[in-house]
Design an enzyme around this catalytic site. Sequence first.
Site, PDB file in Angstrom:
ATOM      1  N   HIS A  30     -38.003   0.701 -10.187  1.00  0.00           N
ATOM      2  CA  HIS A  30     -39.216   0.385 -10.863  1.00  0.00           C
ATOM      3  C   HIS A  30     -40.206   1.778 -10.575  1.00  0.00           C
ATOM      4  O   HIS A  30     -40.047   2.009  -9.301  1.00  0.00           O
ATOM      5  CB  HIS A  30     -39.718  -0.905 -10.543  1.00  0.00           C
ATOM      6  CG  HIS A  30     -41.034  -1.077 -11.241  1.00  0.00           C
ATOM      7  ND1 HIS A  30     -41.181  -1.337 -12.709  1.00  0.00           N
ATOM      8  CD2 HIS A  30     -42.453  -1.014 -11.064  1.00  0.00           C
ATOM      9  CE1 HIS A  30     -42.480  -1.682 -13.121  1.00  0.00           C
ATOM     10  NE2 HIS A  30     -43.274  -1.640 -11.987  1.00  0.00           N
ATOM     11  N   CYS A 119     -40.590   2.112 -17.712  1.00  0.00           N
ATOM     12  CA  CYS A 119     -41.616   2.320 -16.703  1.00  0.00           C
ATOM     13  C   CYS A 119     -41.682   3.830 -16.302  1.00  0.00           C
ATOM     14  O   CYS A 119     -42.856   4.377 -16.013  1.00  0.00           O
ATOM     15  CB  CYS A 119     -41.644   1.351 -15.747  1.00  0.00           C
ATOM     16  SG  CYS A 119     -40.102   1.336 -14.798  1.00  0.00           S
TER      17      CYS A 119
END
EC number: 2.3.1.-
Length: 168
Positions: A30, A119
């Site tokens: 992430h 992301c």
Amino acid sequence: MAFNDCFSLNYPGNPCPGDLIEVFRPGYQHWALYLGDGYVINIAPVDGIPASFTSAKSVFSSKALVKMQLLKDVVGNDTYRINNKYDETYPPLPVEEIIKRSEFVIGQEVAYNLLVNNCEHFVTLLRYGEGVSEQANRAISTVEFVTAAVGVFSFLGLFPKGQRAKYY
């Protein structure tokens, strides 16, 4: 420094405003962007699922919410490192510009797609003015390879076993 050479599980380093933060989740990474004072900006599924459970949900999401959160809350029990890995390819925007762009989008709902707008694309767009994702490129390459392999095996399946040798 493009890559934090001092990275360890216990001491990932002190990020500076504008730094890219790579968070290691089980099976994927992430990405967030450090704003300062312990805060990052990142995107998460609209329904507010906790950070550690966003992977499966994000595969099926088409929208994400831009959030400003404490780095420690985004990381949770995972580990992270400072990773400005694209600095040699894309010059970073001035820090003031990165922060201004980030503040403008906090709280907004944005389009999300695992392969073309994830992301990593989001935070690299803020830092460099260009959305880039090595992780997505690897996934696309894998899908292309599997598709090609399935096509070849399907094509070969059209011929009886004895005739296959004639076509090589």
